[in-house]
Scaffold this motif. Structure first.
Motif, short mmCIF file in Angstrom:
data_model
loop_
_atom_site.label_atom_id
_atom_site.label_comp_id
_atom_site.label_asym_id
_atom_site.label_seq_id
_atom_site.Cartn_x
_atom_site.Cartn_y
_atom_site.Cartn_z
N HIS A 21 0.94 -1.05 0.28
CA HIS A 21 0.12 -0.14 -0.18
C HIS A 21 0.96 0.60 0.10
CE1 HIS A 21 -3.65 -1.96 0.51
NE2 HIS A 21 -3.06 -2.65 1.88
N ILE A 22 0.67 1.61 -0.95
CA ILE A 22 2.20 3.35 -0.48
C ILE A 22 1.22 4.68 -0.29
CG2 ILE A 22 2.80 4.99 -2.19
CD1 ILE A 22 3.61 1.93 -3.25
N LEU A 23 1.63 4.64 1.20
CA LEU A 23 0.78 5.72 1.73
C LEU A 23 1.89 7.44 1.25
CD1 LEU A 23 2.11 3.90 5.23
CD2 LEU A 23 -0.09 3.67 3.73
N ASP A 24 3.05 7.08 0.62
CA ASP A 24 3.56 9.04 0.72
C ASP A 24 4.69 8.86 -0.39
OD1 ASP A 24 4.02 11.41 0.64
OD2 ASP A 24 5.18 11.48 2.17
N THR A 25 4.47 9.50 -1.84
CA THR A 25 5.80 9.44 -2.83
C THR A 25 6.68 10.46 -1.79
OG1 THR A 25 4.18 10.07 -4.09
CG2 THR A 25 4.88 8.46 -4.08
N TYR A 26 8.40 10.42 -2.36
CA TYR A 26 9.06 11.34 -2.65
C TYR A 26 10.12 11.56 -3.73
CZ TYR A 26 8.35 11.79 2.14
OH TYR A 26 7.80 11.73 3.08
N GLU A 27 10.20 12.44 -4.66
CA GLU A 27 11.14 12.62 -5.88
C GLU A 27 12.39 13.01 -5.59
OE1 GLU A 27 10.77 14.39 -10.03
OE2 GLU A 27 11.49 16.18 -8.70
N CYS A 28 13.19 12.08 -5.33
CA CYS A 28 15.10 12.43 -4.90
C CYS A 28 16.15 12.51 -6.28
CB CYS A 28 15.41 11.84 -3.39
SG CYS A 28 14.58 10.48 -3.56
N ASP A 55 20.44 5.54 6.86
CA ASP A 55 21.49 5.52 7.62
C ASP A 55 22.41 6.37 8.14
OD1 ASP A 55 23.97 4.08 9.16
OD2 ASP A 55 24.74 3.45 7.21
N GLY A 56 22.55 6.70 9.16
CA GLY A 56 23.67 7.92 9.75
C GLY A 56 23.00 9.17 9.13
N HIS A 57 21.54 9.40 9.05
CA HIS A 57 20.13 10.70 8.93
C HIS A 57 21.21 10.86 7.23
CE1 HIS A 57 19.91 11.40 12.44
NE2 HIS A 57 20.73 11.98 13.50
N GLU A 58 21.52 10.07 6.49
CA GLU A 58 21.23 9.99 4.86
C GLU A 58 20.61 8.77 4.70
OE1 GLU A 58 25.81 9.74 4.09
OE2 GLU A 58 26.30 11.48 4.12
N ALA A 59 20.53 9.06 3.49
CA ALA A 59 18.82 7.95 2.52
C ALA A 59 20.56 7.18 1.51
CB ALA A 59 18.12 8.17 1.69
N HIS A 88 16.48 16.22 0.82
CA HIS A 88 16.66 17.55 2.28
C HIS A 88 16.13 16.88 3.68
CE1 HIS A 88 16.09 21.25 -0.23
NE2 HIS A 88 14.78 19.95 -1.22
N ARG A 89 17.14 17.31 4.55
CA ARG A 89 17.43 16.87 5.47
C ARG A 89 15.78 16.71 6.19
NH1 ARG A 89 20.65 14.13 7.31
NH2 ARG A 89 22.43 16.55 7.26
N ALA A 90 14.32 17.19 6.18
CA ALA A 90 13.63 16.82 6.98
C ALA A 90 12.26 15.72 5.83
CB ALA A 90 13.28 18.91 6.79
N GLU A 91 13.00 15.61 4.87
CA GLU A 91 12.02 14.86 4.25
C GLU A 91 13.58 13.77 4.42
OE1 GLU A 91 13.33 15.30 0.12
OE2 GLU A 91 11.18 16.10 -0.31
N ILE A 92 14.36 12.75 5.20
CA ILE A 92 14.74 12.28 5.81
C ILE A 92 14.55 12.17 7.29
CG2 ILE A 92 17.33 11.17 6.22
CD1 ILE A 92 18.79 12.44 3.67
#
Length: 159
Positions: A21-28, A55-59, A88-92
């Motif tokens: 079930h897709i809850l939210d999508t992001y473009e990166c 891992d360590g605030h990085e995706a 963006h940090r907030a998205e991560i």
């Protein structure tokens, strides 16, 4: 040479929409090596087993198969290496908090070029149970049958 415009789809993960079930999508964005970009431009990649791990605030994008570039030399990349996602940090932080919840995961949905830059669409998803998958297939089949019936009626009215 003029810069490319628009969106050029390279690969899509249809299995993810079936299994989750897709809850939210992001473009990166993706941090890629030159030979990876060339291989993607040839339209060669597989997203089926891919997943995102924070891992360590990085995706990081894991298990996405981008085959070696055929004309590459010793600078070629390994096919299944982990690749850094540019977000963006907030998205991560938001994704990290949500993915810690039971049953939630982050999966790649598509890789594409947008205005000449490689992008990946990822989704926060929750795994479907077997009966959910059957229910989704049943709904699609019912929708298809309804559309067929409507088009058959319209054809009869025209004749």
């Amino acid at each position: 040479m003029a810069k490319e415009k628009g969106r050029k789809l390279v690969a899509q993960n249809k299995k993810a929409r079936h299994d989750y079930h897709i809850l939210d999508t992001y473009e990166c964005g993706l941090a890629l090596m030159g030979t990876e970009v060339k291989s993607l431009r040839e339209g060669r990649t597989a997203l089926v087993d891919g997943f995102v791990q924070i891992d360590g605030h990085e995706a990081w994008l894991h298990n996405v198969h981008i085959p070696e570039y055929t004309q590459g030399t010793w600078t070629n990349h390994s096919a299944r290496r982990k690749r850094k996602l540019l977000m963006h940090r907030a998205e991560i932080d938001k994704l990290e908090a949500k993915s810690q919840e039971t049953g939630h995961t982050i999966v790649p949905l598509a890789i594409y070029f947008k205005d000449g830059r490689a992008k990946v669409e990822i989704a926060l998803a929750k795994g479907k149970k077997e009966y959910d998958k059957r229910q989704t297939l049943r709904e699609k089949q019912d929708e298809r049958e309804a559309q067929r019936a409507i088009s058959a009626v319209k054809r009869r009215q025209r004749a």
